[in-house]
Design a protein around this motif. Structure first.
Motif, mmCIF file in Angstrom:
data_model
loop_
_atom_site.group_PDB
_atom_site.id
_atom_site.type_symbol
_atom_site.label_atom_id
_atom_site.label_comp_id
_atom_site.label_asym_id
_atom_site.label_seq_id
_atom_site.Cartn_x
_atom_site.Cartn_y
_atom_site.Cartn_z
ATOM 1 N N LEU A 147 -3.142 17.121 -5.119
ATOM 2 C CA LEU A 147 -3.842 17.839 -4.053
ATOM 3 C C LEU A 147 -4.379 16.867 -3.003
ATOM 4 O O LEU A 147 -4.411 17.189 -1.812
ATOM 5 C CB LEU A 147 -4.988 18.664 -4.646
ATOM 6 C CG LEU A 147 -4.579 19.813 -5.575
ATOM 7 C CD1 LEU A 147 -5.819 20.521 -6.117
ATOM 8 C CD2 LEU A 147 -3.677 20.798 -4.848
ATOM 9 N N ASN A 148 -4.778 15.680 -3.456
ATOM 10 C CA ASN A 148 -5.257 14.672 -2.507
ATOM 11 C C ASN A 148 -4.136 14.214 -1.579
ATOM 12 O O ASN A 148 -4.324 14.072 -0.363
ATOM 13 C CB ASN A 148 -5.839 13.482 -3.265
ATOM 14 C CG ASN A 148 -6.293 12.366 -2.351
ATOM 15 O OD1 ASN A 148 -5.596 11.365 -2.187
ATOM 16 N ND2 ASN A 148 -7.450 12.535 -1.719
ATOM 17 N N ILE A 175 -9.712 16.895 -1.585
ATOM 18 C CA ILE A 175 -8.544 17.753 -1.727
ATOM 19 C C ILE A 175 -8.443 18.751 -0.571
ATOM 20 O O ILE A 175 -7.616 19.666 -0.623
ATOM 21 C CB ILE A 175 -8.561 18.510 -3.072
ATOM 22 C CG1 ILE A 175 -9.807 19.383 -3.178
ATOM 23 C CG2 ILE A 175 -8.484 17.540 -4.244
ATOM 24 C CD1 ILE A 175 -9.828 20.269 -4.425
ATOM 25 N N ILE A 176 -9.269 18.562 0.441
ATOM 26 C CA ILE A 176 -9.261 19.426 1.619
ATOM 27 C C ILE A 176 -8.859 18.590 2.829
ATOM 28 O O ILE A 176 -9.453 17.531 3.075
ATOM 29 C CB ILE A 176 -10.638 20.072 1.851
ATOM 30 C CG1 ILE A 176 -11.039 20.920 0.633
ATOM 31 C CG2 ILE A 176 -10.630 20.931 3.109
ATOM 32 C CD1 ILE A 176 -12.422 21.515 0.726
ATOM 33 N N PRO A 177 -7.867 19.014 3.606
ATOM 34 C CA PRO A 177 -7.452 18.235 4.783
ATOM 35 C C PRO A 177 -8.594 18.056 5.781
ATOM 36 O O PRO A 177 -9.398 18.964 6.000
ATOM 37 C CB PRO A 177 -6.312 19.081 5.382
ATOM 38 C CG PRO A 177 -5.843 19.943 4.267
ATOM 39 C CD PRO A 177 -7.047 20.219 3.414
ATOM 40 N N MET A 213 5.914 11.480 1.822
ATOM 41 C CA MET A 213 7.170 11.050 1.219
ATOM 42 C C MET A 213 7.110 11.160 -0.304
ATOM 43 O O MET A 213 8.078 11.570 -0.955
ATOM 44 C CB MET A 213 7.456 9.609 1.637
ATOM 45 C CG MET A 213 8.867 9.153 1.353
ATOM 46 S SD MET A 213 10.075 10.054 2.324
ATOM 47 C CE MET A 213 11.587 9.546 1.530
ATOM 48 N N ILE A 214 5.984 10.801 -0.895
ATOM 49 C CA ILE A 214 5.832 10.918 -2.346
ATOM 50 C C ILE A 214 5.912 12.377 -2.781
ATOM 51 O O ILE A 214 6.554 12.714 -3.776
ATOM 52 C CB ILE A 214 4.494 10.283 -2.786
ATOM 53 C CG1 ILE A 214 4.541 8.764 -2.578
ATOM 54 C CG2 ILE A 214 4.192 10.612 -4.239
ATOM 55 C CD1 ILE A 214 3.212 8.084 -2.799
ATOM 56 N N LEU A 215 5.283 13.265 -2.022
ATOM 57 C CA LEU A 215 5.300 14.684 -2.373
ATOM 58 C C LEU A 215 6.706 15.273 -2.270
ATOM 59 O O LEU A 215 7.079 16.134 -3.073
ATOM 60 C CB LEU A 215 4.338 15.457 -1.470
ATOM 61 C CG LEU A 215 2.850 15.283 -1.773
ATOM 62 C CD1 LEU A 215 2.005 15.963 -0.712
ATOM 63 C CD2 LEU A 215 2.511 15.847 -3.150
ATOM 64 N N ILE A 216 7.471 14.813 -1.295
ATOM 65 C CA ILE A 216 8.836 15.326 -1.147
ATOM 66 C C ILE A 216 9.661 15.037 -2.399
ATOM 67 O O ILE A 216 10.507 15.847 -2.806
ATOM 68 C CB ILE A 216 9.509 14.715 0.100
ATOM 69 C CG1 ILE A 216 8.888 15.303 1.366
ATOM 70 C CG2 ILE A 216 11.011 14.977 0.107
ATOM 71 C CD1 ILE A 216 9.407 14.692 2.642
#
Length: 299
Positions: free
Chosen positions: A34-35, A55-57, A269-272
């Motif tokens: 979430l971070n 965890i909030i933009p 990129m990591i999330l992708i």
């Protein structure tokens, strides 16, 4: 609620401790994801001071995702990873199932010798240099097949499936033979439907193995257009090759390099690379809870 009222005080304490421990594990597992998600969607001007616990933009901006998803290297990496992983899973599951079924039959000639040779490959696994020269002699270097055929059949997964097949009741196989089924019909129409849970487990193992493969892909594939997503990720996140992501795409998207923070790009990129596995896992999870002989004796 009725079951909780029948618990002893000690059982209630144990229940609370177990639930609390599991909740903590969930928090520790989900919070970093979430971070990263919040970081990738934060306003580029506020990313520098973004907390590792938030965890909030901080603000909202889709620029990072627009930049990554429109970049040709990332697009090719996603396509290459999906194609190579899907092909590897199909070959791995089918090949492992066929070989495991043969090794699980007591009447197979040389069964013990073959099984020992399989175990030898686990103890004395060849290194990268013999693998490289083997791929070179086979003419597979700089082709996706060099990555696909690496561990096309895993000895560990093969042993798991052999033990599973050995537990299938002999009566079911004899009934199929009495109905006139040949060996291939017995395998595909009787054995494989009974082994859905085991095959789903093996498929998940192969999926994670080949989706996360980057080391051999980095060695075997010299053409960057054939790189899977994991190699693109390593080039950018580990090597710090920011120009490979931002520079080539900057003119097309009108997004200045100064406007995009490197932390946000790495997070996106990591999330992708993580999200596809997280999306597929719940679909396979339902097979884990099914019994081995579920539905075997119906009709």
């Amino acid at each position: 609620m009725a079951s909780q009222s029948r618990r002893t005080p000690l059982e209630r304490v144990e229940y609370v401790l177990i639930v609390s421990t599991l909740l903590l594990l969930v928090v520790f597992t989900v919070q970093p994801l979430l971070n990263l998600l919040a970081l990738s969607f934060s306003d580029p001007s506020k990313v520098a001071g973004f907390s590792g616990l938030s965890i909030i933009p901080d603000g909202f901006s889709p620029d990072v995702w627009a930049l990554l998803l429109q970049h040709p290297n990332v697009q090719r990496g996603i396509f290459n990873s999906i194609w190579m992983t899907a092909t590897s899973v199909v070959i791995g599951v089918l090949g492992t199932a066929l070989m495991a079924w043969g090794l699980s039959r007591p009447g197979l000639p040389g069964r013990r010798v073959i099984f020992i040779l399989v175990l030898v490959t686990i103890v004395f696994e060849p290194g990268i240099i013999p693998d490289y020269f083997l791929m070179k002699r086979m003419g597979l270097l700089n082709t996706p097949w060099s990555v696909i055929m690496y561990k096309a059949i895993s000895a560990w997964y093969l042993i798991i499936l052999v033990r599973f097949f050995e537990e299938i009741p002999r009566e079911l196989l004899e009934a199929a033979e009495l109905d006139g089924a040949n060996p291939f019909q017995t395998f595909f129409l009787v054995v494989l439907p009974l082994a859905k849970s085991a095959l789903a487990t093996i498929a998940l193992f192969y999926l994670v193995l080949h989706w996360n493969e980057f080391f051999r892909a980095m060695i075997y594939l010299n053409d960057q257009s054939k790189w899977p997503l994991q190699v693109v990720l390593r080039q950018f996140v580990i090597e710090g090759d920011k120009i490979a992501i931002v520079g080539a795409n900057n003119a097309n998207n009108n997004i200045g390099i100064a406007q995009i923070n490197i932390r946000a790009l790495k997070a996106g990129m990591i999330l992708i690379t993580i999200l596809p596995i997280l999306a597929i896992y719940p679909l396979i999870l339902k097979f884990f809870t099914k019994g081995t002989m579920s539905g075997a004796l119906k009709g």
